[in-house]
Design an enzyme around this catalytic site. Structure first.
Site, PDB file in Angstrom:
ATOM      1  CB  VAL A  15     -21.355  14.098  10.714  1.00 26.13           C
ATOM      2  CG1 VAL A  15     -21.166  14.806  12.037  1.00 26.13           C
ATOM      3  CG2 VAL A  15     -21.031  12.620  10.841  1.00 26.13           C
ATOM      4  CG  ASP A  71     -31.135   9.301   6.877  1.00 28.88           C
ATOM      5  OD1 ASP A  71     -30.832  10.428   6.434  1.00 28.88           O
ATOM      6  OD2 ASP A  71     -30.628   8.810   7.898  1.00 28.88           O
ATOM      7  CG  ASP A 148     -25.161   4.387  19.307  1.00 33.74           C
ATOM      8  OD1 ASP A 148     -24.286   5.011  19.943  1.00 33.74           O
ATOM      9  OD2 ASP A 148     -25.774   4.853  18.324  1.00 33.74           O
ATOM     10  CD  GLU A 150     -30.065   2.427  22.069  1.00 32.13           C
ATOM     11  OE1 GLU A 150     -30.582   3.184  22.874  1.00 32.13           O
ATOM     12  OE2 GLU A 150     -28.932   2.641  21.582  1.00 32.13           O
ATOM     13  N   PRO A 191     -10.537  10.159  17.636  1.00 34.52           N
ATOM     14  CG  PRO A 191     -11.969  11.934  18.088  1.00 34.52           C
ATOM     15  CD  PRO A 191     -10.576  11.637  17.612  1.00 34.52           C
ATOM     16  CB  CYS A 380     -51.520  17.485   4.882  1.00 28.88           C
ATOM     17  SG  CYS A 380     -52.461  16.121   5.560  1.00 28.88           S
ATOM     18  CG  HIS A 506     -48.010  15.085   3.275  1.00 29.47           C
ATOM     19  ND1 HIS A 506     -47.682  16.176   4.051  1.00 29.47           N
ATOM     20  CD2 HIS A 506     -48.915  14.378   3.994  1.00 29.47           C
ATOM     21  CE1 HIS A 506     -48.357  16.134   5.187  1.00 29.47           C
ATOM     22  NE2 HIS A 506     -49.118  15.044   5.172  1.00 29.47           N
ATOM     23  CD  GLU A 508     -44.948  17.490   2.078  1.00 32.42           C
ATOM     24  OE1 GLU A 508     -45.800  17.815   1.226  1.00 32.42           O
ATOM     25  OE2 GLU A 508     -45.237  17.277   3.276  1.00 32.42           O
TER      26      GLU A 508
HETATM   27  N1  GLN Z   1     -53.805  16.795  11.572  1.00 38.71           N
HETATM   28  C1  GLN Z   1     -54.362  16.714  10.272  1.00 38.71           C
HETATM   29  C2  GLN Z   1     -55.068  15.383  10.023  1.00 38.71           C
HETATM   30  O1  GLN Z   1     -54.804  14.423  10.682  1.00 38.71           O
HETATM   31  C3  GLN Z   1     -53.319  16.966   9.196  1.00 38.71           C
HETATM   32  C4  GLN Z   1     -52.241  15.946   9.167  1.00 38.71           C
HETATM   33  C5  GLN Z   1     -51.064  16.369   8.335  1.00 38.71           C
HETATM   34  O2  GLN Z   1     -50.891  17.536   8.032  1.00 38.71           O
HETATM   35  N2  GLN Z   1     -50.221  15.454   8.001  1.00 38.71           N
HETATM   36  O3  GLN Z   1     -55.885  15.303   9.144  1.00 38.71           O
END
Ligand code: GLN
Length: 543
Positions: A15, A71, A148, A150, A191, A380, A506, A508
């Site tokens: 949430v 996160d 929880d 754990e 709650p 990737c 990556h 992103e």
């Molecule tokens: N499966 C691909 C590799 O291992 C791409 C991995 C990914 O996109 N993070 O190279």
């Protein structure tokens, strides 16, 4: 030692505890207070690297190569600072190190117990980050909800830290969910009361309670929680679902959260969310919209592409447009014409992924992008798709593939490094974390970045096969970024296409709302340009 803020969850998870934690980080940083953030995850996996995205959502990778909870991505985006592996602690890591020590005989014949051995290990990891970061405040979020099984050792470790540190240097924030009962049309506090009782039974009295709700929270509800849970009314703060997650720091500041935290922890710094507010304003008032398809395997579960989704939002802010995502199942593309699913989009992203499922659908998406001049960004696996598609359909290498999908391919344009060197051993772990990349002057990629030597984060095994580099380049695939020694292809692009680019890393993972990633920014810029062409077309055709 820094001051500590511990964030726990009550009633149900998912949430917005992570967003709250990240927002608190932003509030403090905007007031000139240095912060660091840590996530304690109670599950027994050592890290989420091996967990299915269905179970866990995206795996977020830090610059130092830790595979962590999504996160951490929110923390980095809100606080605008890189975190390290120290910010991610799981029960799995804690048990593993205690048991390894036990096997080595380090405990000298002692009995190993949850308290003190596990709790000491948890505390040492919290203190390790406290020391290494040098921050004034360490915000520590416990995953899951109080109660929880754990999570018990984590809660006990936190209780002990509150005991060990001076009283006025620790705060406990409890994020609870208020269910809405449709029959009577009211929000229920019971709650929350139970969850706080549970937390107190573990020895922790919350200082601040945040009341999460999808409905407006009347003052009398907040007052009731304050009375029964023994929190100050001004520290019992309604937190209704915001229009965008980036608005949360602003809303919490307005409700006095920053003032209260500073007062209780004896910190100083005045509010200044001006820049953040301007960013949220731009996000909320776009001057247009583009539609971008994200073609993946887990598109029914947007959490699996959290950073991609957020990076597109950041790029939208930079371009002054709203980026609508059309989630496309890669497997659907295998059985239906690409036009059915991709017609009308102004951009296509093929995000990271593993394994064979949906691969051919992604290849079709790349063909569609290349032949229709639709901007394409391959992340990737998305670059591996782009290169394979190019090899098959431009260079005539029928059956070209990545050896991840077809180990017998006649043209393994994507392969493992040791396969490239003729070694059969498939072993070798993933390339994880930040690596440098040298850009090739004059390329699309070099035009996006301000510098020619960049650092980007990786999580993959397979690589562009250099054996085919010459043939592919002769046909118009440009290698636009490599490892500094030139041996690994990091970025490639299709020459002559308005924007068709793939990265082995990556991007992103490094985009921030106030500092969009250059590749996402320019990809959305290209989508906006295509959108303008689309609408001019419609005008010409009288529609
Ligand atoms: N499966 C691909 C590799 O291992 C791409 C991995 C990914 O996109 N993070 O190279």
């Amino acid at each position: 030692m820094p001051k500590f803020i511990f964030v726990t969850g009550g009633v149900v998870s998912s949430v917005g505890k992570g967003i709250t934690t990240a927002s608190l980080g932003r509030i403090l940083k905007s007031r000139g207070i240095s912060v660091t953030i840590q996530k304690l995850d109670p599950y027994l996996n050592v890290d989420p690297g091996t967990m299915s995205p269905y179970q866990h959502g995206e795996v977020f990778v830090t610059t130092d190569g830790a595979e962590t909870d999504l996160d951490l991505g929110h923390y980095e985006r809100f606080v605008d600072q890189d975190l390290t592996q120290l910010s991610s602690v799981t029960s799995g890591q804690v048990y593993l190190s205690v048991l390894e020590r036990e096997r080595r005989g380090d405990y000298l014949g002692g009995t190993i117990q949850a308290v003190p051995h596990l709790t000491n290990e948890i505390k040492s990891r919290i203190y390790a980050l406290a020391q290494a970061s040098g921050a004034e405040v360490l915000i520590c979020e416990v995953g899951g909800t109080v109660g929880d099984i754990e999570g018990e050792t984590f809660i006990e470790a936190i209780r002990q830290i509150r005991h060990e540190q001076p009283r006025d240097t620790c705060l406990s924030v409890h994020v609870c969910f208020l269910p809405w009962v449709g029959a009577t049309g009211e929000l229920k506090t019971k709650p929350t009361q139970h969850s706080v009782r549970e937390l107190r039974s573990k020895g922790i009295q919350p200082d601040i309670i945040l009341l999460r709700s999808d409905h407006p929270v009347p003052q009398e509800i907040a007052d009731k929680v304050a009375l029964f849970c023994d929190t100050e009314p001004r520290a019992t703060i309604p937190m209704e679902t915001a229009r965008t997650i980036y608005e949360v720091p602003i809303l919490l500041e307005e409700k006095g959260m920053g003032d209260y935290v500073l007062e209780r922890l004896h910190l100083h710094g005045s509010r200044d969310l001006t820049e953040w507010r301007q960013m949220v304003d731009r996000l909320r008032h776009p001057s247009g919209a583009v539609e971008v398809a994200v073609v993946g395997k887990y598109v029914s579960l947007h959490d699996a592409y959290m950073s991609v989704k957020e990076s597109l939002a950041h790029a939208g802010i930079a371009n002054g447009v709203d980026v609508d995502i059309r989630w496309v199942h890669a497997e659907d593309l295998e059985t239906r014409p690409a036009e059915d699913l991709l017609e009308g989009v102004q951009g296509i992203i093929v995000p990271g992924g593993f394994g064979e499922r949906g691969w051919e659908g992604k290849i079709k998406a790349a063909t569609f992008a290349r032949t229709n001049n639709v901007p394409y960004l391959g992340l990737c696996l998305g670059m591996q798709v782009m290169v394979t598609e190019f090899a098959r359909n431009v260079c005539g290498m029928a059956g070209a593939n990545t050896t991840e999908v077809d180990p017998e391919s006649p043209y393994p344009v994507i392969s493992l490094l040791d396969e490239q060197e003729g070694v059969t051993n498939k072993g070798g772990t993933m390339r994880l974390g930040a690596y440098p990349c040298k850009l090739v002057p004059g390329t699309l990629a070099a035009g996006c970045y301000p510098d020619d030597l960049i650092q980007e984060r990786h999580r993959h095994r397979w690589e562009f096969n250099n054996f085919y580099r010459g043939i592919l380049e002769a046909a118009g695939l440009r290698v636009s970024g490599t490892s500094p020694d030139g041996s690994l292809v990091e970025i490639s692009e299709v020459a002559g296409h308005p924007f068709m680019l793939g990265t082995q890393f990556h991007p992103e993972l490094q985009s921030r709302p106030n500092r969009p990633h250059p590749l996402f920014r320019d990809f959305v810029g290209a989508a906006v340009a295509l959108g303008a062409v689309h609408s001019a077309d419609r005008v010409l055709r009288g529609r």
